[in-house]
Design a protein around this motif. Structure first.
Motif, PDB file in Angstrom:
ATOM      1  N   ILE A  34      -4.425  -6.340  10.694  1.00 52.71           N
ATOM      2  CA  ILE A  34      -5.801  -6.553  10.198  1.00 52.71           C
ATOM      3  C   ILE A  34      -6.745  -6.767  11.368  1.00 52.71           C
ATOM      4  N   SER A  46     -14.158  -9.552   5.154  1.00 52.83           N
ATOM      5  CA  SER A  46     -13.552  -8.733   4.119  1.00 52.83           C
ATOM      6  C   SER A  46     -13.467  -7.299   4.646  1.00 52.83           C
ATOM      7  N   HIS A  82      -9.898  -1.417  -2.362  1.00 57.71           N
ATOM      8  CA  HIS A  82      -8.974  -2.350  -1.714  1.00 57.71           C
ATOM      9  C   HIS A  82      -9.658  -3.116  -0.593  1.00 57.71           C
ATOM     10  N   THR A  83      -9.496  -4.436  -0.584  1.00 57.84           N
ATOM     11  CA  THR A  83     -10.005  -5.269   0.496  1.00 57.84           C
ATOM     12  C   THR A  83      -8.922  -6.247   0.940  1.00 57.84           C
ATOM     13  N   ASP A  84      -8.969  -6.554   2.225  1.00 64.09           N
ATOM     14  CA  ASP A  84      -8.159  -7.618   2.796  1.00 64.09           C
ATOM     15  C   ASP A  84      -9.129  -8.714   3.214  1.00 64.09           C
ATOM     16  N   LYS A 141      -6.058   2.580   0.816  1.00 64.28           N
ATOM     17  CA  LYS A 141      -4.987   1.740   0.264  1.00 64.28           C
ATOM     18  C   LYS A 141      -5.152   1.530  -1.241  1.00 64.28           C
TER      19      LYS A 141
END
Length: 150
Positions: A5, A134, A144-146, A140
């Motif tokens: 990330i 974010s 989609h968020t991390d 993905k």
């Protein structure tokens, strides 16, 4: 924050040079503005006019939200990031001069620059430190968020 990330965030920051920043106006409404930026790792820097609405807003409330992204013809290749961050005016002259040297490096294809870079006395410079990031990556999955807490 895991290494994958972190690398994705740094790649997005390094490959772009403009961002939209949102500050809070005195009446409570958000104000979104596009600005150029430079970064050292996860710390971002931008400048604005000393008497600009952004500078006044941030003097009153240092909270800032920002987005960095780009347009794409393929919906499933959308990438970008948003941040909740704190923006602090840079008052140290050495740091200010360093930032003013960094900003033109985002435009290596423009030599010489079509404008004279201002001095630290002519602009307000801000250091932006993320609180939450974010990372958006549709490859993905749709939307989609991390989420990264800094």
């Amino acid at each position: 924050m895991d290494d994958e990330i972190r690398r994705k965030i740094l790649a997005l920051l390094d490959q772009h040079r403009i961002m939209t920043v949102a500050t809070l106006r005195p009446d409570g409404w958000p104000q979104a503005t596009t600005v150029g930026y430079a970064n050292e790792g996860l710390i971002l820097y931008f400048l604005c006019g000393q008497d600009s609405q952004k500078a006044k807003n941030l003097a009153r409330d240092d909270r800032l939200s920002l987005t960095i992204d780009h347009d794409t013809a393929d919906l499933m290749t959308i990438t970008g990031l948003s941040m909740a961050a704190r923006a602090h005016a840079v008052v140290d002259r050495t740091e200010a001069e360093k930032i003013l040297r960094m900003l033109p490096l985002k435009y290596p294809e423009v030599k010489p620059l079509p404008m004279k870079m201002p001095s630290p006395d002519e602009v307000r410079l801000f250091r932006v430190t993320p609180s939450v990031i974010s990372v958006l990556d549709y490859s993905k999955g749709f939307g989609h968020t991390d989420l990264v807490i800094c």
